[in-house]
Design an enzyme around this catalytic site. Sequence first.
Site, short mmCIF file in Angstrom:
data_model
loop_
_atom_site.label_atom_id
_atom_site.label_comp_id
_atom_site.label_asym_id
_atom_site.label_seq_id
_atom_site.Cartn_x
_atom_site.Cartn_y
_atom_site.Cartn_z
N SER A 1 2.42 4.11 -7.12
CA SER A 1 2.13 2.74 -7.54
C SER A 1 2.92 1.78 -6.65
O SER A 1 4.04 2.10 -6.24
CB SER A 1 2.57 2.54 -8.99
N LEU B 1 0.81 -1.22 0.00
CA LEU B 1 0.00 0.00 0.00
C LEU B 1 0.85 1.27 0.00
O LEU B 1 1.94 1.30 0.56
CB LEU B 1 -0.92 -0.01 1.23
N ASP C 1 -5.51 3.36 -13.07
CA ASP C 1 -5.93 2.19 -13.85
C ASP C 1 -7.29 2.51 -14.47
O ASP C 1 -8.30 1.87 -14.15
CB ASP C 1 -6.00 0.96 -12.94
N HIS D 1 -3.48 4.39 -2.27
CA HIS D 1 -4.50 3.54 -1.64
C HIS D 1 -5.10 4.25 -0.42
O HIS D 1 -6.31 4.16 -0.18
CB HIS D 1 -3.86 2.23 -1.14
#
Length: 305
Positions: free
Chosen positions: A210, A57, A175, A61
């Site tokens: 990421s 994470l 994404d 996130h």
Amino acid sequence: MQKYSFFVNNSIYNNSFTRFNALKMQVFHKVSELSVFQQELQKKGHSLGFVATMGALHEGHLTLLRRANQENEASIVSIFVNPTQFNNPEDLEKYPRRTDEDLALLEAEGATAVFMPSVEEMYGENVQSEDIDLIGLDKGMEGEFRPGHFDGVATVVKRLFEMIKPQKAYFGNKDFQQVLVVQHVAKVFQLPVEVIGCDTARYSSGLAMSSRNFRLSPQGMEEAAIIYREMSWAAKNYQDYNPSGLRAAIRQHFAASNLELEYIEFADARSMRIVEDWSQHQEVRTFIAAFCEGVRLIDNTKLFP
Ligand code: PAF
């Protein structure tokens, strides 16, 4: 908004819940363990916000979790490295796994619960994707370069939605193609969940946050910022080019860098169809995948309007 505190209260008043004394955040490994939690939420009319992750994470996130916490009384984060969405076994093996750090971050950020199923819990004996018609959303970009990837994503997210039963689910727009795939899955299977695409969290260099960045050196992190720079350049200059000319210019810029460009594409933000003529589309995004120090990074941003 009132925060969800059932388990904390029970840990005080009910001996059968003593484990909740030590850890406020609930950690579930089995679907069967989720039902008491869900029943209690339902009884109180509390909504559940869900963030699906593969662990490792980062701030991106946590930003999704903060939004889930703001918009719902309870939140749950799944950590599951989904084998069916990796077409490359080496990529799956090298995917960073940092469970202890992840749990500490989630607890500090106030997640109500974490769901960490085993591969068996998710798939039983049959570790395979379901055949789901993704109406072409899965054809270009990630779908083209990672065959079967979106079948795996669609399968696992559908099962997670069915198991967790959230009212809202938060996904990062890094994404973007995945967000459209997940929204489609929720719609065709009539799952009562609102799928919300959230802004990409970025470092000041513009590099998208990421889990894969954990594998980059400090120099790699700096060099990888070319991805965002090129997408921004494209947004400023696209009117001077046709799509293939703009792709060629960006390929040239990457050729002078230490990154190896896998693809640069412009796609319609609704259908994910590759754009060959600007005038045929109202909303277009730039998509890039590139390798930096052997690590595959993807990103996308708005090209226009
Ligand atoms: O974006 C991810 O981390 C994964 O694709 C997801 C949505 C958790 C499904 O495995």
